[in-house]
Design an enzyme around this catalytic site. Structure first.
Site, PDB file in Angstrom:
ATOM      1  N   GLY A   1       0.825  -1.203   0.000  1.00  0.00           N
ATOM      2  CA  GLY A   1       0.000   0.000   0.000  1.00  0.00           C
ATOM      3  C   GLY A   1       0.859   1.253   0.000  1.00  0.00           C
ATOM      4  O   GLY A   1       1.995   1.251  -0.482  1.00  0.00           O
ATOM      5  N   CYS A   2       0.337   2.313   0.575  1.00  0.00           N
ATOM      6  CA  CYS A   2       1.015   3.609   0.613  1.00  0.00           C
ATOM      7  C   CYS A   2       2.437   3.483   1.147  1.00  0.00           C
ATOM      8  O   CYS A   2       2.650   3.042   2.277  1.00  0.00           O
ATOM      9  CB  CYS A   2       0.212   4.555   1.508  1.00  0.00           C
ATOM     10  N   PHE A   3       3.411   3.897   0.343  1.00  0.00           N
ATOM     11  CA  PHE A   3       4.797   3.737   0.805  1.00  0.00           C
ATOM     12  C   PHE A   3       5.145   4.666   1.942  1.00  0.00           C
ATOM     13  O   PHE A   3       6.053   4.388   2.724  1.00  0.00           O
ATOM     14  CB  PHE A   3       5.816   3.819  -0.332  1.00  0.00           C
ATOM     15  N   TRP A   4       4.425   5.776   2.104  1.00  0.00           N
ATOM     16  CA  TRP A   4       4.672   6.638   3.247  1.00  0.00           C
ATOM     17  C   TRP A   4       4.531   5.856   4.557  1.00  0.00           C
ATOM     18  O   TRP A   4       5.328   6.005   5.475  1.00  0.00           O
ATOM     19  CB  TRP A   4       3.676   7.796   3.291  1.00  0.00           C
TER      20      TRP A   4
ATOM     21  N   TYR B   1      -3.694  12.243   6.253  1.00  0.00           N
ATOM     22  CA  TYR B   1      -3.499  10.823   5.936  1.00  0.00           C
ATOM     23  C   TYR B   1      -2.487  10.197   6.884  1.00  0.00           C
ATOM     24  O   TYR B   1      -2.679   9.073   7.374  1.00  0.00           O
ATOM     25  CB  TYR B   1      -3.031  10.684   4.483  1.00  0.00           C
TER      26      TYR B   1
END
Length: 219
Positions: free
Chosen positions: A42-45, A188
């Site tokens: 998912g979101c790499f952050w 987020y």
């Protein structure tokens, strides 16, 4: 990324403390002090933020794997028209933290491996769950651990994580690197990344960096 993403982890059928260690996790070669793991969840952050906390991790880079270099940029990848997945490259000292332990954190905290081409409200193939293995040993460790977790019914649904040989890893744009630590006020990050890090700190406190910092001073 959707600012009201569901918190990954809803797929767990057991308490996080009951997620087992990998049974198959070979010791590294003597003298080997740097290796790389490439994981997409998912979101790499958010995935990056989790792994930056761990002792033995030397550096974490957000980027793109699974597609070509020409289209490895945030705008194209987020459009869903490329073959990339948002991924992180984790440089680690295998004498201090094993590949199997990294996988345990990946499955238990970093994402929900039962969701196909999504994480919560983040939808698309760019958010798929993938272990991009660098060699046969990494592939065997990951495959064995997935079988182990499925057999133990650790999750409410089968694990859908793909095992794919790493062809290339393309660094994401500079502003994506260490994004969660640099932007804790972003909606987020507060809604999705921070809870993951909190769960890591609660469940894996003995595995954290001794300096206790969010970014660990990592490159």
């Amino acid at each position: 990324m959707d600012a009201v993403c569901d918190i990954p982890g809803i797929g767990l059928a057991v308490e996080r403390s009951l997620v087992p260690d990998p049974v198959f996790d070979p010791a590294p070669a003597p003298g080997l002090h740097e290796a790389t793991a490439v994981l997409a969840g998912g979101c790499f952050w958010c995935v990056e933020a989790v792994f930056r906390e761990l002792d033995g991790v030397l550096g974490v880079t957000s980027g793109y794997s699974g597609g070509d270099a020409a289209s490895a940029n945030y705008e194209r990848v987020c459009s869903g028209v490329t073959d990339h997945a948002e991924a992180v490259a984790i440089r680690f000292d295998p004498q201090r933290i094993s590949y199997g332990r990294l996988l345990k954190v990946f499955f238990a905290v970093a994402h929900d491996p039962t969701q196909v081409d999504r994480q919560g409200n983040d939808r698309g193939r760019q958010y798929r769950s993938v272990v991009f293995h660098l060699d046969d040993v990494q592939r065997e460790v990951a495959a064995a651990y997935i079988r182990q977790l499925d057999a133990a019914k650790v999750f409410n649904a089968p694990i859908v994580t793909q095992l794919v040989p790493l062809a290339a890893f393309h660094d994401a744009e500079r502003y994506h690197q260490n994004y969660a630590a640099l932007h804790p006020e972003q909606a987020y990050i507060a809604a999705v990344s921070a809870p993951k890090v909190a769960k890591l700190r609660k469940q894996f406190g003995d595995w954290l960096r001794s300096d206790g910092s969010r970014d660990g001073g990592l490159a």
